[in-house]
Design a protein around this motif. Structure first.
Motif, PDB file in Angstrom:
ATOM      1  N   GLN A 375      -4.819  -9.140   8.353  1.00 19.02           N
ATOM      2  CA  GLN A 375      -6.194  -9.617   8.322  1.00 19.02           C
ATOM      3  C   GLN A 375      -6.470 -10.208   6.951  1.00 19.02           C
ATOM      4  O   GLN A 375      -5.610 -10.205   6.070  1.00 19.02           O
ATOM      5  N   ALA A 376      -7.679 -10.734   6.804  1.00 16.88           N
ATOM      6  CA  ALA A 376      -8.050 -11.375   5.548  1.00 16.88           C
ATOM      7  C   ALA A 376      -7.991 -10.358   4.407  1.00 16.88           C
ATOM      8  O   ALA A 376      -8.134  -9.148   4.628  1.00 16.88           O
ATOM      9  N   PRO A 377      -7.759 -10.815   3.169  1.00 18.87           N
ATOM     10  CA  PRO A 377      -7.690  -9.890   2.033  1.00 18.87           C
ATOM     11  C   PRO A 377      -8.953  -9.044   1.908  1.00 18.87           C
ATOM     12  O   PRO A 377     -10.073  -9.550   2.015  1.00 18.87           O
ATOM     13  N   VAL A 378      -8.754  -7.743   1.709  1.00 18.08           N
ATOM     14  CA  VAL A 378      -9.865  -6.803   1.529  1.00 18.08           C
ATOM     15  C   VAL A 378     -10.055  -6.592   0.036  1.00 18.08           C
ATOM     16  O   VAL A 378      -9.206  -5.981  -0.627  1.00 18.08           O
ATOM     17  N   ARG A 379     -11.141  -7.115  -0.499  1.00 19.44           N
ATOM     18  CA  ARG A 379     -11.408  -7.028  -1.943  1.00 19.44           C
ATOM     19  C   ARG A 379     -12.336  -5.836  -2.210  1.00 19.44           C
ATOM     20  O   ARG A 379     -13.443  -5.765  -1.667  1.00 19.44           O
ATOM     21  N   VAL A 380     -11.868  -4.910  -3.042  1.00 20.78           N
ATOM     22  CA  VAL A 380     -12.646  -3.723  -3.385  1.00 20.78           C
ATOM     23  C   VAL A 380     -12.926  -3.724  -4.875  1.00 20.78           C
ATOM     24  O   VAL A 380     -12.234  -4.368  -5.667  1.00 20.78           O
ATOM     25  N   GLN A 381     -13.966  -2.962  -5.224  1.00 19.61           N
ATOM     26  CA  GLN A 381     -14.347  -2.823  -6.621  1.00 19.61           C
ATOM     27  C   GLN A 381     -13.699  -1.540  -7.137  1.00 19.61           C
ATOM     28  O   GLN A 381     -14.072  -0.428  -6.731  1.00 19.61           O
ATOM     29  N   ALA A 382     -12.680  -1.673  -8.025  1.00 17.00           N
ATOM     30  CA  ALA A 382     -11.939  -0.486  -8.451  1.00 17.00           C
ATOM     31  C   ALA A 382     -11.299  -0.732  -9.815  1.00 17.00           C
ATOM     32  O   ALA A 382     -11.241  -1.871 -10.296  1.00 17.00           O
ATOM     33  N   GLU A 383     -10.837   0.379 -10.406  1.00 21.32           N
ATOM     34  CA  GLU A 383     -10.092   0.309 -11.664  1.00 21.32           C
ATOM     35  C   GLU A 383      -8.609   0.243 -11.314  1.00 21.32           C
ATOM     36  O   GLU A 383      -8.115   1.050 -10.523  1.00 21.32           O
ATOM     37  N   ALA A 384      -7.890  -0.743 -11.850  1.00 20.38           N
ATOM     38  CA  ALA A 384      -6.543  -1.083 -11.395  1.00 20.38           C
ATOM     39  C   ALA A 384      -5.593   0.108 -11.472  1.00 20.38           C
ATOM     40  O   ALA A 384      -4.941   0.475 -10.488  1.00 20.38           O
ATOM     41  N   VAL A 385      -5.514   0.753 -12.644  1.00 27.37           N
ATOM     42  CA  VAL A 385      -4.556   1.838 -12.821  1.00 27.37           C
ATOM     43  C   VAL A 385      -4.918   3.030 -11.945  1.00 27.37           C
ATOM     44  O   VAL A 385      -4.042   3.678 -11.341  1.00 27.37           O
ATOM     45  N   ALA A 386      -6.211   3.325 -11.841  1.00 27.98           N
ATOM     46  CA  ALA A 386      -6.634   4.460 -11.019  1.00 27.98           C
ATOM     47  C   ALA A 386      -6.284   4.221  -9.552  1.00 27.98           C
ATOM     48  O   ALA A 386      -5.788   5.124  -8.858  1.00 27.98           O
ATOM     49  N   LEU A 387      -6.530   2.997  -9.060  1.00 26.94           N
ATOM     50  CA  LEU A 387      -6.216   2.702  -7.661  1.00 26.94           C
ATOM     51  C   LEU A 387      -4.701   2.751  -7.424  1.00 26.94           C
ATOM     52  O   LEU A 387      -4.231   3.260  -6.402  1.00 26.94           O
ATOM     53  N   GLU A 388      -3.929   2.220  -8.369  1.00 27.71           N
ATOM     54  CA  GLU A 388      -2.470   2.311  -8.254  1.00 27.71           C
ATOM     55  C   GLU A 388      -2.024   3.770  -8.174  1.00 27.71           C
ATOM     56  O   GLU A 388      -1.140   4.133  -7.388  1.00 27.71           O
ATOM     57  N   GLN A 389      -2.669   4.633  -9.000  1.00 26.72           N
ATOM     58  CA  GLN A 389      -2.299   6.045  -9.023  1.00 26.72           C
ATOM     59  C   GLN A 389      -2.608   6.723  -7.691  1.00 26.72           C
ATOM     60  O   GLN A 389      -1.806   7.502  -7.159  1.00 26.72           O
ATOM     61  N   ILE A 390      -3.744   6.384  -7.116  1.00 29.77           N
ATOM     62  CA  ILE A 390      -4.125   6.992  -5.833  1.00 29.77           C
ATOM     63  C   ILE A 390      -3.138   6.586  -4.746  1.00 29.77           C
ATOM     64  O   ILE A 390      -2.626   7.431  -3.995  1.00 29.77           O
ATOM     65  N   VAL A 391      -2.869   5.272  -4.636  1.00 32.24           N
ATOM     66  CA  VAL A 391      -1.953   4.787  -3.599  1.00 32.24           C
ATOM     67  C   VAL A 391      -0.564   5.383  -3.794  1.00 32.24           C
ATOM     68  O   VAL A 391       0.105   5.792  -2.838  1.00 32.24           O
ATOM     69  N   HIS A 392      -0.120   5.445  -5.048  1.00 32.93           N
ATOM     70  CA  HIS A 392       1.187   6.024  -5.349  1.00 32.93           C
ATOM     71  C   HIS A 392       1.246   7.488  -4.904  1.00 32.93           C
ATOM     72  O   HIS A 392       2.228   7.932  -4.265  1.00 32.93           O
ATOM     73  N   ASN A 393       0.202   8.256  -5.217  1.00 31.34           N
ATOM     74  CA  ASN A 393       0.181   9.674  -4.841  1.00 31.34           C
ATOM     75  C   ASN A 393       0.184   9.848  -3.327  1.00 31.34           C
ATOM     76  O   ASN A 393       0.887  10.719  -2.782  1.00 31.34           O
ATOM     77  N   LEU A 394      -0.598   9.019  -2.616  1.00 28.17           N
ATOM     78  CA  LEU A 394      -0.669   9.148  -1.156  1.00 28.17           C
ATOM     79  C   LEU A 394       0.682   8.821  -0.519  1.00 28.17           C
ATOM     80  O   LEU A 394       1.114   9.512   0.414  1.00 28.17           O
ATOM     81  N   LEU A 395       1.338   7.774  -1.006  1.00 33.55           N
ATOM     82  CA  LEU A 395       2.642   7.418  -0.444  1.00 33.55           C
ATOM     83  C   LEU A 395       3.688   8.484  -0.754  1.00 33.55           C
ATOM     84  O   LEU A 395       4.508   8.841   0.102  1.00 33.55           O
ATOM     85  N   MET A 396       3.681   9.006  -1.985  1.00 31.41           N
ATOM     86  CA  MET A 396       4.652  10.042  -2.341  1.00 31.41           C
ATOM     87  C   MET A 396       4.411  11.316  -1.536  1.00 31.41           C
ATOM     88  O   MET A 396       5.367  11.966  -1.080  1.00 31.41           O
ATOM     89  N   ASN A 397       3.130  11.690  -1.334  1.00 30.60           N
ATOM     90  CA  ASN A 397       2.838  12.873  -0.522  1.00 30.60           C
ATOM     91  C   ASN A 397       3.353  12.688   0.901  1.00 30.60           C
ATOM     92  O   ASN A 397       3.906  13.624   1.501  1.00 30.60           O
ATOM     93  N   ALA A 398       3.188  11.475   1.440  1.00 32.87           N
ATOM     94  CA  ALA A 398       3.667  11.209   2.801  1.00 32.87           C
ATOM     95  C   ALA A 398       5.188  11.286   2.861  1.00 32.87           C
ATOM     96  O   ALA A 398       5.759  11.861   3.807  1.00 32.87           O
ATOM     97  N   LEU A 399       5.869  10.723   1.876  1.00 35.24           N
ATOM     98  CA  LEU A 399       7.334  10.780   1.852  1.00 35.24           C
ATOM     99  C   LEU A 399       7.823  12.220   1.741  1.00 35.24           C
ATOM    100  O   LEU A 399       8.797  12.621   2.402  1.00 35.24           O
ATOM    101  N   GLN A 400       7.178  13.018   0.900  1.00 36.38           N
ATOM    102  CA  GLN A 400       7.580  14.423   0.742  1.00 36.38           C
ATOM    103  C   GLN A 400       7.309  15.216   2.020  1.00 36.38           C
ATOM    104  O   GLN A 400       8.071  16.118   2.378  1.00 36.38           O
ATOM    105  N   ALA A 401       6.239  14.853   2.740  1.00 38.09           N
ATOM    106  CA  ALA A 401       5.957  15.535   4.004  1.00 38.09           C
ATOM    107  C   ALA A 401       7.007  15.200   5.047  1.00 38.09           C
ATOM    108  O   ALA A 401       7.340  16.031   5.904  1.00 38.09           O
ATOM    109  N   LEU A 402       7.578  13.992   4.973  1.00 37.83           N
ATOM    110  CA  LEU A 402       8.586  13.577   5.947  1.00 37.83           C
ATOM    111  C   LEU A 402       9.951  14.191   5.669  1.00 37.83           C
ATOM    112  O   LEU A 402      10.854  14.075   6.502  1.00 37.83           O
ATOM    113  N   ASP A 403      10.123  14.813   4.502  1.00 34.76           N
ATOM    114  CA  ASP A 403      11.403  15.454   4.211  1.00 34.76           C
ATOM    115  C   ASP A 403      11.710  16.578   5.187  1.00 34.76           C
ATOM    116  O   ASP A 403      12.879  16.932   5.392  1.00 34.76           O
TER     117      ASP A 403
END
Length: 499
Positions: A375-403
């Motif tokens: 879909q079209a780009p979803v533009r959000v109002q956020a702090e770059a490093v904080a958003l990167e940290q959140i996405v990184h944590n969510l993906l890592m938690n999902a990968l660890q759950a799949l172990d």
């Protein structure tokens, strides 16, 4: 995974394109070389045949100039020994007819034309048999030469091997032709390239055309050179591919290091906040017990037993505080909160995080389902490093759950969308899910269901999301697994256009 496949396909297409371009160039160069050699050989053959025909003109002209009496030895009688290609010489003196009655009419016509044109003329041309007669009309004697074409070819100086050369050379006049060199036999439907060259002989009295043809098949192309070029291109692109992969891996490591450092700082900040909360109660108890012991000791007489009991309680609370402090692995000040908030494309942040974690996905055999162009780009109002940290944590938690799930059953889906005035990021795995006991405490500091975990990743992510005006929620997926949903405010329409 899709990006990796696209990259691999791109490199293969580049190899095919470069190999095709180089192969075409090498083939064209080889065809040009073959054509140049063909034309050079044909020109030499044409010059040799022209010289031979001019010699016949010269012989006739010389005979016409000679004056021989009836008793003198005739010079034409020696011509066959000098020129084996001259099979027979006829002469006609004065009003006498030509000796050969069968050819008399043709010779007479050629003689008349010769007198008119003042040059030798053809008579009785039979190219199928490889013979023709050349007549010159002169006074007092006219001459006719019967010439053998096969014997006229100067094979000693011929530029090609007549038995092996693929070039077909013929001598043609009208519909008649004489094959000087048979060349290579080619089927009518054969594919390839055809060279041809037609040049008239330099003798006006013998208007024959030298016609040469050459067929070049696919087998004659420089396949060895083309194969070498393909291998060279493959090695070059493999080197570039390796260099690019190393550069990408180096950048990924640097980015992960940077993100890890930020994560540690934020986690330690969260840890400090949690420690401040947990230390407040035991320290307050220590202060109250110490003050109570002081008052008991100031009494007259002092109540030593009660004071001793109050100090004992203060010691216990101090030990509790020491245990809390012991959980802090490093002592560091919390970094300043609230970085620069700006418009960010949620799909780009997710794609960047998945790129950084590509080795983790590959190691665990997980192919994440995510389509950045859905879909079209979803533009959000956020702090770059904080958003990167959140996405990184969510993906890592999902990968660890799949172990804990067999590799063949592991599924991880990431989706991005809109919900009113908020951008939505959803990370869903098919792990074992979240137990009812853990669900209420999932975002508490120091709570972890994973052995050895600090229990700060989700707590930190929830804190960062709240600090940017958003929220982070968790729920169990159907039929199994967990789903984490991040909500962040969308960029206003005017701000989106400006961005």
């Amino acid at each position: 995974m899709k990006q990796w496949l696209r990259m691999r396909v791109g490199w293969w297409l580049a190899w095919l394109a470069l190999t095709a371009v180089g192969g075409v160039w090498l083939a064209r160069a080889e065809l040009a070389r073959l054509q140049q050699g063909f034309e050079g050989d044909v020109r030499i053959a044409h010059r040799l045949m022209s010289q031979q025909m001019v010699q016949y003109d010269a012989v006739l002209a010389t005979l016409a100039l000679l004056e021989t009496g009836s008793g003198a030895e005739r010079p034409e009688q020696r011509l066959s020994s000098v020129y084996p290609s001259i099979l027979r010489v006829q002469r006609r003196e004065g009003d006498q007819p030509w000796p050969d009655e069968k050819e008399a009419a043709a010779l007479a016509a050629a003689e008349a034309s010769s007198r008119s044109q003042r040059r030798a003329e053809l008579a009785a041309v039979d190219l199928a048999q490889g013979r023709y007669q050349l007549v010159i009309g002169a006074t007092p004697t006219s001459y006719a030469l019967e010439i053998d074409l096969a014997g006229s070819v100067p094979w000693r100086d011929w530029p090609m091997n007549p038995k092996q050369s693929p070039v077909r050379v013929t001598l043609q006049r009208g519909a008649q032709q004489f094959v000087l060199q048979p060349g290579q036999t080619v089927d009518a439907g054969a594919h390839g390239w055809r060279f041809s060259l037609t040049k008239p002989l330099a003798s006006p009295s013998q208007p024959f055309d030298v016609v040469a043809e050459r067929h070049v098949g696919w087998a004659e192309l420089p396949w060895r050179a083309i194969g070498g070029w393909a291998v060279a291109v493959a090695l070059l692109l493999a080197g570039l591919w390796t260099a690019q992969r190393q550069r990408i891996a180096r950048r990924r490591a640097e980015e992960l290091l940077r993100l890890g450092q930020v994560a540690r700082l934020n986690a330690l900040g969260e840890l400090s906040a949690g420690l401040a909360h947990e230390l407040n109660q035991p320290l307050t108890a220590v202060l109250a017990n110490a003050q109570a012991a002081r008052r008991l000791l100031d009494d007259d007489p002092p109540e030593l037993a009660a004071a001793r009991d109050a100090m004992g309680q203060a010691v216990e609370q101090a030990r509790r505080a020491a245990g809390v402090v012991g959980r802090l692995r490093r002592v560091i000040e919390r970094p300043e909160a609230g970085g620069d908030v700006k418009p960010l494309v949620l799909q780009e942040v997710v794609r960047s995080a998945m790129h950084l974690l590509a080795p983790e996905f590959a190691q665990r055999g997980v192919a994440a389902q995510f389509d950045a162009t859905a879909q079209a780009p979803v533009r959000v109002q956020a702090e770059a490093v904080a958003l990167e940290q959140i996405v990184h944590n969510l993906l890592m938690n999902a990968l660890q759950a799949l172990d804990l799930v067999p590799q063949s059953e592991r599924r991880l889906a990431v989706s991005v969308g809109r919900n009113g005035q908020e951008g939505v990021l959803t990370v869903t795995d098919n792990g074992r899910g979240i137990s009812p006991e853990a669900m209420p405490r999932l975002f508490e500091p120091f709570f972890s269901t994973r052995e050895g975990g600090l229990g700060l990743g989700l707590s930190l992510s929830e804190t960062l999301a709240s600090g940017m005006g958003g929220s982070l929620n968790a729920a169990n997926a159907t039929p199994r697994g967990a789903r984490f949903t991040l909500l962040l405010p969308l960029v206003a329409a005017s701000s989106g256009r400006a961005a």
